[in-house]
Design an enzyme around this catalytic site. Structure first.
Site, PDB file in Angstrom:
ATOM      1  N   LYS A 166       9.279  -2.672  -7.195  1.00 54.68           N
ATOM      2  CA  LYS A 166       9.461  -1.274  -6.803  1.00 54.68           C
ATOM      3  C   LYS A 166       9.208  -1.154  -5.295  1.00 54.68           C
ATOM      4  CE  LYS A 166       6.857   2.284  -6.277  1.00 54.68           C
ATOM      5  NZ  LYS A 166       7.511   2.848  -5.097  1.00 54.68           N
ATOM      6  N   GLY A 196       0.136  -2.408   0.630  1.00 50.84           N
ATOM      7  CA  GLY A 196       0.154  -0.986   0.988  1.00 50.84           C
ATOM      8  C   GLY A 196      -1.236  -0.550   1.414  1.00 50.84           C
ATOM      9  N   SER A 197      -1.509   0.722   1.241  1.00 48.39           N
ATOM     10  CA  SER A 197      -2.767   1.256   1.771  1.00 48.39           C
ATOM     11  C   SER A 197      -3.955   0.900   0.864  1.00 48.39           C
ATOM     12  CB  SER A 197      -2.654   2.772   1.897  1.00 48.39           C
ATOM     13  OG  SER A 197      -2.468   3.332   0.625  1.00 48.39           O
ATOM     14  N   GLY A 204      -4.353   0.835  -3.245  1.00 49.38           N
ATOM     15  CA  GLY A 204      -4.861  -0.419  -3.821  1.00 49.38           C
ATOM     16  C   GLY A 204      -6.004  -0.162  -4.791  1.00 49.38           C
ATOM     17  N   GLU A 223      -2.821  -6.687  -0.837  1.00 51.16           N
ATOM     18  CA  GLU A 223      -2.716  -6.825   0.625  1.00 51.16           C
ATOM     19  C   GLU A 223      -2.763  -5.420   1.197  1.00 51.16           C
ATOM     20  OE1 GLU A 223      -2.800  -9.499   2.233  1.00 51.16           O
ATOM     21  OE2 GLU A 223      -1.961 -11.110   1.018  1.00 51.16           O
ATOM     22  N   GLU A 250      -7.116   3.139  10.994  1.00 50.41           N
ATOM     23  CA  GLU A 250      -5.864   2.440  11.284  1.00 50.41           C
ATOM     24  C   GLU A 250      -4.784   3.463  11.653  1.00 50.41           C
ATOM     25  OE1 GLU A 250      -3.793   1.069   7.781  1.00 50.41           O
ATOM     26  OE2 GLU A 250      -2.905  -0.600   8.869  1.00 50.41           O
TER      27      GLU A 250
HETATM   28  P1  NAD Z   1       1.170   3.273   0.304  1.00 48.89           P
HETATM   29  O1  NAD Z   1      -0.061   2.736  -0.337  1.00 48.89           O
HETATM   30  O2  NAD Z   1       1.281   4.726   0.510  1.00 48.89           O
HETATM   31  O3  NAD Z   1       2.465   2.862  -0.549  1.00 48.89           O
HETATM   32  C1  NAD Z   1       2.762   1.521  -0.870  1.00 48.89           C
HETATM   33  C2  NAD Z   1       3.543   1.474  -2.179  1.00 48.89           C
HETATM   34  O4  NAD Z   1       2.717   1.934  -3.245  1.00 48.89           O
HETATM   35  C3  NAD Z   1       4.800   2.334  -2.214  1.00 48.89           C
HETATM   36  O5  NAD Z   1       5.817   1.633  -2.892  1.00 48.89           O
HETATM   37  C4  NAD Z   1       4.347   3.556  -3.020  1.00 48.89           C
HETATM   38  O6  NAD Z   1       5.414   4.219  -3.672  1.00 48.89           O
HETATM   39  C5  NAD Z   1       3.415   2.909  -4.026  1.00 48.89           C
HETATM   40  N1  NAD Z   1       2.430   3.805  -4.625  1.00 48.89           N
HETATM   41  C6  NAD Z   1       1.971   5.004  -4.162  1.00 48.89           C
HETATM   42  N2  NAD Z   1       1.039   5.509  -5.002  1.00 48.89           N
HETATM   43  C7  NAD Z   1       0.887   4.615  -6.009  1.00 48.89           C
HETATM   44  C8  NAD Z   1       0.052   4.542  -7.159  1.00 48.89           C
HETATM   45  N3  NAD Z   1      -0.825   5.502  -7.461  1.00 48.89           N
HETATM   46  N4  NAD Z   1       0.148   3.446  -7.944  1.00 48.89           N
HETATM   47  C9  NAD Z   1       0.987   2.440  -7.649  1.00 48.89           C
HETATM   48  N5  NAD Z   1       1.822   2.452  -6.579  1.00 48.89           N
HETATM   49  C10 NAD Z   1       1.775   3.531  -5.768  1.00 48.89           C
HETATM   50  O7  NAD Z   1       1.314   2.457   1.664  1.00 48.89           O
HETATM   51  P2  NAD Z   1       2.440   2.641   2.809  1.00 48.89           P
HETATM   52  O8  NAD Z   1       2.147   3.908   3.535  1.00 48.89           O
HETATM   53  O9  NAD Z   1       3.790   2.420   2.209  1.00 48.89           O
HETATM   54  O10 NAD Z   1       2.130   1.380   3.747  1.00 48.89           O
HETATM   55  C11 NAD Z   1       1.267   1.418   4.837  1.00 48.89           C
HETATM   56  C12 NAD Z   1      -0.030   0.698   4.534  1.00 48.89           C
HETATM   57  O11 NAD Z   1       0.240  -0.633   4.051  1.00 48.89           O
HETATM   58  C13 NAD Z   1      -0.899   0.487   5.759  1.00 48.89           C
HETATM   59  O12 NAD Z   1      -2.242   0.768   5.453  1.00 48.89           O
HETATM   60  C14 NAD Z   1      -0.745  -0.994   6.068  1.00 48.89           C
HETATM   61  O13 NAD Z   1      -1.811  -1.566   6.774  1.00 48.89           O
HETATM   62  C15 NAD Z   1      -0.593  -1.568   4.708  1.00 48.89           C
HETATM   63  N6  NAD Z   1       0.060  -2.870   4.767  1.00 48.89           N
HETATM   64  C16 NAD Z   1      -0.689  -3.980   4.484  1.00 48.89           C
HETATM   65  C17 NAD Z   1      -0.117  -5.241   4.566  1.00 48.89           C
HETATM   66  C18 NAD Z   1      -0.908  -6.494   4.265  1.00 48.89           C
HETATM   67  O14 NAD Z   1      -0.307  -7.549   4.126  1.00 48.89           O
HETATM   68  N7  NAD Z   1      -2.215  -6.425   4.162  1.00 48.89           N
HETATM   69  C19 NAD Z   1       1.236  -5.360   4.940  1.00 48.89           C
HETATM   70  C20 NAD Z   1       1.960  -4.200   5.215  1.00 48.89           C
HETATM   71  C21 NAD Z   1       1.368  -2.957   5.114  1.00 48.89           C
END
Ligand code: NAD
Length: 474
Positions: free
Chosen positions: A173, A224-225, A229, A246, A377
């Site tokens: 997804k 993601g965030s 996570g 991650e 961040e």
């Molecule tokens: P986000 O957590 O908002 O979204 C990431 C994904 O999770 C999206 O596909 C979203 O639809 C999904 N999502 C949202 N709510 C969810 C839930 N309750 N359950 C399951 N999935 C859900 O993050 P973002 O804004 O897309 O990305 C930015 C963040 O990602 C930043 O904090 C960045 O540092 C981090 N990031 C980390 C790495 C790494 O390798 N550590 C790499 C890239 C980005």
């Protein structure tokens, strides 16, 4: 009606609804993406589950060749994929330091090939007259991959390729901000993979959430965030899913007084502003020794002033917009908070009238720990520079953050820099570089940046469980 389809069991499937994908450089609708219902998610997971026994039983060479063919497919479609990435994500086709959309697709092919070459041989722990003890690596089943919007295709590849290389099947997804390049890749991959091995669903957090509670998904790999996570970890407890998380980063870079400023400034700049700062392991807090603070700051300002910011489809752009309105608002709020506390904006800091979610390349001094711009961040094109005099104090400040993704120390004394870098509480420590990931070196975070690693054999092992086989010879 959507312009793109879900891919379930090798077939294109219309979404239950649709949503708009916005081009962040223009704020116009780029395409309609399909929205997935929970029933459709169930169908995708059922397809992956049904495809698993046969895919897990394929020989090593078949899966290796599949990864190599996927690399070829990515390269054969590089123009289309790069165009899609630039339009949905914002990064220029080519960009500062060559890290544009073409680089992302090229990197995706490199990662496919690197995974193809990885092996998980049987480990023999004991082989004597009494016992032969072996360790086998077995695939887990259905892997759910949930990706963010910053490097949409590359991160999808980082999840999908080791999963299928190890014999798992996948439901991915992508972020609802950037689903198109992933859909396109999964569509292309159907010519290489048997039906059901790789499926794509789209939508917002609810579908991600339904994946984390799904009883037939054995593992979630999430990028993601940190906030999301934590939610995933909670939901994943229902069937004890394995997790690779991650998460966010707020990496410190520490510049020692002996650094050759002119030589290192472009590399420091590129590490901080790659993808307009929207990179998990970008350098986000720059600690500079007071003796070279002003000189380095003015070099960074000169580079920021010479870099071109604009619509990434236009020739010669170095940087693109922030990907979405929410993220732009976050960057603005951190900048305004810093302004209110007396920070000095050496370049940038003005809000853009639009259209497009642009924020100028911004370098800020007269800041310190305790200010939101340093502690949080920003995930945007803004770099705070903190002046320091005592290295012990700065190591403490660098570690005094909930994140622990990467960190770096810059010096002409490599031995000293290495010793200091290894004191950073981070998954990766760079010396004289930052954000320079490579497929043969594990990458992951500590503290609130998550757990588990990607890349290399260490990363591949995370898509397997161990079966110990003990043969009694007596
Ligand atoms: P986000 O957590 O908002 O979204 C990431 C994904 O999770 C999206 O596909 C979203 O639809 C999904 N999502 C949202 N709510 C969810 C839930 N309750 N359950 C399951 N999935 C859900 O993050 P973002 O804004 O897309 O990305 C930015 C963040 O990602 C930043 O904090 C960045 O540092 C981090 N990031 C980390 C790495 C790494 O390798 N550590 C790499 C890239 C980005």
């Amino acid at each position: 009606m959507s312009d793109y389809s879900l891919i379930i069991n090798g077939e294109k499937v219309a979404g239950a609804g649709s949503f708009d994908v916005i081009n962040p450089a223009t704020e116009t609708v780029l395409a309609k993406a399909p929205d997935t219902s929970v029933e459709q998610l169930d169908q995708a997971v059922a397809a992956a589950k049904a495809a698993f026994p046969a895919w897990a039983a394929t020989d090593n060479e078949t899966r290796k060749q599949a990864c190599l063919q996927l690399a070829d497919l990515l390269e054969a479609n590089i123009d289309d994929l790069a165009q899609l990435i630039t339009q949905e994500q914002g990064r220029p086709l080519q960009a500062f330091g060559g890290q544009g959309a073409y680089f992302e697709v090229g990197g995706a092919a490199v990662w496919c090939r690197s995974n193809a070459e990885l092996e998980l041989p049987v480990e023999v722990l004991q082989d004597d007259d009494e016992v032969r003890a072996e360790v086998h690596r077995k695939p887990l089943g259905v892997v759910g991959s949930i990706t963010p919007w910053n490097w949409p295709l590359l991160i999808a590849i980082w999840h999908v390729i080791p999963a299928i290389r190890a014999g798992n099947t996948v439901v991915i997804k992508p972020s609802s901000y950037t689903p198109l390049s992933t859909i396109k890749f999964v569509e292309l991959a159907q010519s290489v993979l048997p039906a059901g091995v790789l499926n794509v669903v789209t939508g917002e957090g609810e579908i991600g959430s339904a994946m984390s509670t799904h009883p037939d998904i054995s593992k979630i790999v999430f990028t993601g965030s940190s906030a999301t996570g934590r939610k995933i970890m909670q939901s994943a407890s229902v069937n004890l899913k394995r997790l690779t998380l991650e998460l966010g980063g707020n990496d410190a870079g520490i510049i020692l007084p002996d650094v050759d400023v002119k030589t290192m400034a472009p590399r420091i700049f590129a590490s901080a502003f790659t993808n307009s700062g929207q990179t998990c392991a970008a350098l986000k807090r720059l600690y500079v020794h007071e003796s070279i603070h002003d000189e380095l700051a003015s070099e960074l300002v000169a580079i920021a002033k010479s870099a071109k910011l604009g619509n990434g489809l236009e020739e010669g752009m170095d940087y693109g917009p922030v990907n979405n309105r929410d993220q732009l608002d976050k960057v603005i709020s951190l900048a305004e908070d810093a302004k209110a506390q007396g920070a000095e904006f050496l370049v940038g800091g003005e809000n853009h009238e639009g259209p497009g979610y642009f924020y100028p390349l911004t370098v800020v001094t007269n800041v310190k720990d305790g200010m939101r711009l340093v502690d949080e961040e920003p995930f945007g094109p803004i770099l705070p520079i903190v002046k320091y005099s005592d290295i012990e104090e700065v190591i403490k400040l660098a570690n005094d953050n909930e994140n622990g993704l990467g960190g770096s120390v810059w010096s002409s004394d490599i031995e000293k820099a290495t010793e200091l870098a290894m004191r950073l509480e981070s998954g990766t420590a760079w010396i004289n570089n930052h954000a320079a990931i490579q497929p043969n070196v594990p990458f992951g975070g500590v503290k609130q940046s998550g757990f588990g690693v990607e890349f290399s054999t260490h990363g591949l092992e995370e898509y397997t469980s161990i079966q110990s086989v003990i043969i009694n010879k007596g």
